[in-house]
Scaffold this motif. Sequence first.
Motif, mmCIF file in Angstrom:
data_model
loop_
_atom_site.group_PDB
_atom_site.id
_atom_site.type_symbol
_atom_site.label_atom_id
_atom_site.label_comp_id
_atom_site.label_asym_id
_atom_site.label_seq_id
_atom_site.Cartn_x
_atom_site.Cartn_y
_atom_site.Cartn_z
ATOM 1 N N MET A 138 0.934 -1.113 -0.242
ATOM 2 C CA MET A 138 0.134 0.008 -0.135
ATOM 3 C C MET A 138 0.833 1.276 0.009
ATOM 4 O O MET A 138 2.090 1.074 0.457
ATOM 5 N N ASP A 139 0.373 2.248 -0.410
ATOM 6 C CA ASP A 139 1.229 3.716 -0.665
ATOM 7 C C ASP A 139 0.770 4.754 0.007
ATOM 8 O O ASP A 139 -0.510 4.740 0.886
ATOM 9 N N THR A 140 1.172 5.827 0.035
ATOM 10 C CA THR A 140 0.837 7.172 0.748
ATOM 11 C C THR A 140 -0.463 7.602 0.186
ATOM 12 O O THR A 140 -1.138 8.182 1.103
ATOM 13 N N ALA A 141 -0.908 7.394 -0.995
ATOM 14 C CA ALA A 141 -2.351 7.694 -1.408
ATOM 15 C C ALA A 141 -3.416 7.016 -0.430
ATOM 16 O O ALA A 141 -4.448 7.725 0.070
ATOM 17 N N HIS A 142 -2.930 5.718 -0.324
ATOM 18 C CA HIS A 142 -4.016 4.823 0.378
ATOM 19 C C HIS A 142 -4.014 5.368 2.022
ATOM 20 O O HIS A 142 -5.013 5.747 2.753
ATOM 21 N N LEU A 143 -2.881 5.936 2.447
ATOM 22 C CA LEU A 143 -2.683 6.157 3.956
ATOM 23 C C LEU A 143 -3.424 7.873 4.052
ATOM 24 O O LEU A 143 -4.089 7.931 4.888
ATOM 25 N N ARG A 144 -2.996 8.644 3.045
ATOM 26 C CA ARG A 144 -3.816 9.849 3.146
ATOM 27 C C ARG A 144 -5.111 9.668 3.187
ATOM 28 O O ARG A 144 -5.965 10.555 3.751
ATOM 29 N N LEU A 145 -5.931 8.684 2.169
ATOM 30 C CA LEU A 145 -7.209 8.700 2.241
ATOM 31 C C LEU A 145 -7.848 8.051 3.568
ATOM 32 O O LEU A 145 -8.787 8.596 4.045
ATOM 33 N N ALA A 146 -6.911 7.101 4.237
ATOM 34 C CA ALA A 146 -7.330 6.753 5.517
ATOM 35 C C ALA A 146 -7.478 7.729 6.731
ATOM 36 O O ALA A 146 -8.241 7.508 7.298
ATOM 37 N N VAL A 147 -6.424 8.370 6.406
ATOM 38 C CA VAL A 147 -6.215 9.606 7.675
ATOM 39 C C VAL A 147 -7.357 10.592 7.415
ATOM 40 O O VAL A 147 -8.059 10.873 8.265
ATOM 41 N N ASP A 148 -7.857 11.081 6.106
ATOM 42 C CA ASP A 148 -8.988 11.780 5.870
ATOM 43 C C ASP A 148 -10.071 11.183 6.446
ATOM 44 O O ASP A 148 -11.118 11.851 7.147
ATOM 45 N N ALA A 149 -10.376 10.074 6.238
ATOM 46 C CA ALA A 149 -11.675 9.157 6.714
ATOM 47 C C ALA A 149 -11.786 9.271 7.976
ATOM 48 O O ALA A 149 -12.472 9.347 8.413
ATOM 49 N N ALA A 150 -10.362 8.998 8.778
ATOM 50 C CA ALA A 150 -10.428 8.790 10.247
ATOM 51 C C ALA A 150 -10.847 10.308 10.892
ATOM 52 O O ALA A 150 -11.691 10.372 11.852
ATOM 53 N N ARG A 151 -10.348 11.262 10.089
ATOM 54 C CA ARG A 151 -10.910 12.755 10.637
ATOM 55 C C ARG A 151 -12.227 13.096 10.546
ATOM 56 O O ARG A 151 -13.065 13.424 11.249
ATOM 57 N N ALA A 152 -12.905 12.501 9.176
ATOM 58 C CA ALA A 152 -14.284 12.472 8.949
ATOM 59 C C ALA A 152 -15.058 12.114 9.793
ATOM 60 O O ALA A 152 -15.951 12.457 10.392
ATOM 61 N N GLY A 153 -14.634 10.721 10.076
ATOM 62 C CA GLY A 153 -15.320 9.971 11.149
ATOM 63 C C GLY A 153 -15.404 10.534 12.658
ATOM 64 O O GLY A 153 -16.354 10.610 13.592
ATOM 65 N N ALA A 154 -13.866 11.129 13.043
ATOM 66 C CA ALA A 154 -13.832 11.694 14.339
ATOM 67 C C ALA A 154 -14.937 13.180 14.404
ATOM 68 O O ALA A 154 -15.276 13.093 15.731
ATOM 69 N N ALA A 155 -15.013 13.529 13.340
ATOM 70 C CA ALA A 155 -15.852 14.856 13.382
ATOM 71 C C ALA A 155 -17.338 14.342 13.751
ATOM 72 O O ALA A 155 -17.935 15.205 14.430
ATOM 73 N N GLU A 156 -17.763 13.332 12.994
ATOM 74 C CA GLU A 156 -19.151 12.744 13.564
ATOM 75 C C GLU A 156 -19.189 12.358 14.997
ATOM 76 O O GLU A 156 -20.146 12.795 15.828
ATOM 77 N N LEU A 157 -18.269 11.898 15.666
ATOM 78 C CA LEU A 157 -18.342 11.411 16.945
ATOM 79 C C LEU A 157 -18.213 12.734 17.964
ATOM 80 O O LEU A 157 -18.861 12.929 18.724
ATOM 81 N N MET A 158 -17.457 13.669 17.494
ATOM 82 C CA MET A 158 -17.200 14.841 18.249
ATOM 83 C C MET A 158 -18.658 15.926 18.204
ATOM 84 O O MET A 158 -18.922 16.412 19.306
ATOM 85 N N SER A 159 -18.940 15.700 17.212
ATOM 86 C CA SER A 159 -20.424 16.667 17.122
ATOM 87 C C SER A 159 -21.436 15.725 17.928
ATOM 88 O O SER A 159 -22.547 16.704 18.095
#
Length: 166
Positions: free
Chosen positions: A1-22
Amino acid sequence: MDTAHLRLAVDAARAGAAELMSRRDHRVVKEKGPKDLVTDADLASQKAIRDMLVGAYPDYAFVGEEEGENDPPANVRAGDPDAPPCWVVDPLDGTINFVHRLQSFAVSIGLYAAGKMRLGVIYDPTRDEMFTAIDGQGAHCNDQKMSASGCTAIDESLIACSFRAG
């Protein structure tokens, strides 16, 4: 796997966390089973993560903790090298802590391919700590490389663990 997959996973984790915090102060809690809670935050977080990951890689499998998406396809389970990569997601790792307003919870995302976990992301939104790793490239926290302490004696080390009550 590469950095493009990692960047996507990081962005997805932040999006999921935004739902949690809201939903942190106004969450709806249900029991999936005895001592097994789920909140509306778990569900919203998983949806946000799933939408991003599957939207970017529609041919990849997706396994999430919630809503019956927790059974990987047979070829993925068998480690078939021809099986599609599989996103593995816990949208709210630490639901009990979240429900009790403790700070120890996170979003966890991994990418499994060809019989092993290839990358992982764990994001703690209360501390804004993003832990990342790509197979064979080491681990990082907020883009800073992590390393073991070098401690070799158990009596000089610190060990911490948690046990589920009941």
